[in-house]
Design an enzyme around this catalytic site. Structure first.
Site, mmCIF file in Angstrom:
data_model
loop_
_atom_site.group_PDB
_atom_site.id
_atom_site.type_symbol
_atom_site.label_atom_id
_atom_site.label_comp_id
_atom_site.label_asym_id
_atom_site.label_seq_id
_atom_site.Cartn_x
_atom_site.Cartn_y
_atom_site.Cartn_z
ATOM 1 N N PRO A 2 0.697 -1.230 0.046
ATOM 2 C CA PRO A 2 0.033 0.168 -0.014
ATOM 3 C C PRO A 2 0.826 1.134 0.048
ATOM 4 O O PRO A 2 1.509 1.584 0.749
ATOM 5 C CB PRO A 2 -0.967 -0.013 1.249
ATOM 6 C CG PRO A 2 -0.152 -1.135 1.975
ATOM 7 C CD PRO A 2 0.602 -1.850 1.115
ATOM 8 N N GLU A 3 0.779 2.012 -0.957
ATOM 9 C CA GLU A 3 1.375 3.277 -1.019
ATOM 10 C C GLU A 3 0.117 4.456 -1.103
ATOM 11 O O GLU A 3 -0.997 3.937 -0.964
ATOM 12 C CB GLU A 3 2.332 3.445 -2.402
ATOM 13 C CG GLU A 3 3.285 2.376 -2.235
ATOM 14 C CD GLU A 3 4.289 2.509 -3.458
ATOM 15 O OE1 GLU A 3 4.470 3.434 -3.829
ATOM 16 O OE2 GLU A 3 5.000 1.421 -3.775
ATOM 17 N N LYS A 61 0.906 7.756 3.375
ATOM 18 C CA LYS A 61 0.284 6.530 3.728
ATOM 19 C C LYS A 61 -0.213 6.300 4.890
ATOM 20 O O LYS A 61 -0.578 5.296 5.350
ATOM 21 C CB LYS A 61 1.717 5.601 3.441
ATOM 22 C CG LYS A 61 2.455 5.735 2.263
ATOM 23 C CD LYS A 61 3.777 4.741 2.293
ATOM 24 C CE LYS A 61 4.676 5.282 1.015
ATOM 25 N NZ LYS A 61 6.016 4.844 1.363
ATOM 26 N N ARG A 314 16.696 -3.750 -0.986
ATOM 27 C CA ARG A 314 15.560 -4.003 -1.828
ATOM 28 C C ARG A 314 15.768 -3.859 -3.449
ATOM 29 O O ARG A 314 17.105 -3.916 -3.716
ATOM 30 C CB ARG A 314 14.364 -3.217 -1.585
ATOM 31 C CG ARG A 314 14.486 -1.852 -1.435
ATOM 32 C CD ARG A 314 13.665 -1.197 -0.490
ATOM 33 N NE ARG A 314 13.938 -1.445 0.826
ATOM 34 C CZ ARG A 314 13.525 -1.147 1.949
ATOM 35 N NH1 ARG A 314 12.436 -0.524 1.886
ATOM 36 N NH2 ARG A 314 13.867 -1.465 3.160
#
Length: 333
Positions: A2-3, A61, A314
């Site tokens: 979720p952004e 967010k 990442r």
DNA sequence: CGTCCTACCTGGAGGC
DNA sequence: TGCCTCCAGGTAGGAC
């Protein structure tokens, strides 16, 4: 993950399905879900019971539900959080962390979060110090203890997403949860100051993607939309921020806004479903990503295979041709 | 103070 | 089949 677009979709779903309703009970099924609330699970449950939810707001967010007494239920979905509204009698999934029932006996609200990076907490709302110009970083962060959750002495201003935004010369101050005073405005909110963002960005000594992910500089962007925006703007993720020209920042900001807006349009198609399920797995992922997760696949602009780099533990995806890594491109432009 | 790094967490994928 | 390791990444807080 979720952004901003996913969180905004959830916020809209909450505005439609729980705002205007009174919580009957709150049950914390996993203590980690309220780890940031100083009152602890029992205190959280007690404090939430009987609250009328008055509005649903968002910055970046983070989202929050105004809950009376100048307080709000603040939520962050983390990596895997969901807000699910549905039949209170349906079976309880093993990942439900907090469950709210309502006094009207209608659909319940379940904060579901497999990986428990998300959290909920009851917080105070406060007008930001210095209505404009002052960096959010300079705002002190008082602890959200029970003690300072007393009702305010003066008239209580209730934040309410349903209230039309005033464009008057003397707009009412927007109330923000105290614990997120350090979170910068997101590019889709009215307060967002593009010129100030550009100036702050270019003063930094870091890479452009690291800056985009810094929620105290600009909020709402995560790894996926950062890669998408950089691809659109044809900028390399590690380009030093202090080498960016103002025009490049404008291009980048336009790309950020475009990506977020388009994703929101796709993610927001199921607003009025009773089942508010937005976890970033919506259709946008399948159809519209140009860079993220596309390692080895051809860039839709030039056909060069998309490259995956390791970055901040990442991944970063980019087109080696459209988004050249070195600065020599400046010489040849 | 600005910048950078890591712990936190779980389940799915892939290697052997 | 089963066990192991890797991978996903937003945020706070600490290191430097």
């Amino acid at each position: 993950m979720p952004e901003l677009p996913e969180v905004e979709t959830v916020r809209a779903g909450l505005a439609a399905h729980v705002v205007g309703r009174t919580i009957e009970t709150a049950r914390v099924l996993h203590p980690r879900a309220v780890r940031r609330d100083p009152a602890g699970p029992a205190g959280f449950e007690a404090a939430m019971a009987g609250r009328l939810l008055e509005g649903a707001e968002r910055r970046g967010k983070y989202m929050w539900l105004a809950a009376g007494n100048g307080e709000a239920l603040l939520a962050h979905l983390g990596m895997s959080g969901q807000m699910l509204v549905g039949d209170p009698d349906r079976s309880l999934s093993p990942h439900v962390r907090v469950r709210f029932t309502f006094a009207d006996g209608g659909p319940d609200l379940r904060f579901t979060d497999q990986r428990t990076f998300g959290h909920l907490m009851l917080v105070q709302l406060r007008a930001p110090e210095g209505a404009s110009g002052v960096s959010p970083l300079s705002t002190p962060r008082p602890r959200g203890t029970r003690a300072n959750r007393e009702p305010l002495g003066g008239p209580v201003i209730v934040a309410d997403a349903r209230t039309p935004v005033e464009v008057a010369s003397d707009p009412a101050p927007r109330l923000l949860p105290v614990p997120i005073a350090h979170i910068a405005p997101d590019p889709l909110e009215r307060d967002f100051d593009a010129a100030q963002f550009s100036a702050r960005l270019r003063r930094r000594h870091t890479g452009i993607k690291r800056a985009l992910l810094d929620q105290s500089l600009i909020s709402g962007i995560g790894n996926i939309y950062a890669d998408e925006a950089l691809w659109r703007a044809r900028l390399h993720w590690d380009q030093p921020t202090d080498t960016l020209e103002a025009a490049e920042v404008s291009r980048l900001l336009a790309a950020v806004t475009g990506v977020l807006t388009e994703a929101l349009m796709v993610g927001g198609t199921s607003f009025d479903s009773l089942y508010v399920n937005v976890n970033g797995q919506s259709g946008y992922f399948e159809r519209s990503l140009e860079a993220y997760g596309r390692a080895g696949q051809p860039c839709s602009r030039c056909g060069t295979p998309i490259r995956r780099d390791s970055f901040m533990n990442r991944s970063s995806y980019s087109c080696p041709s459209c988004q050249p890594a070195n600065l020599s491109r400046r010489v040849f432009e």
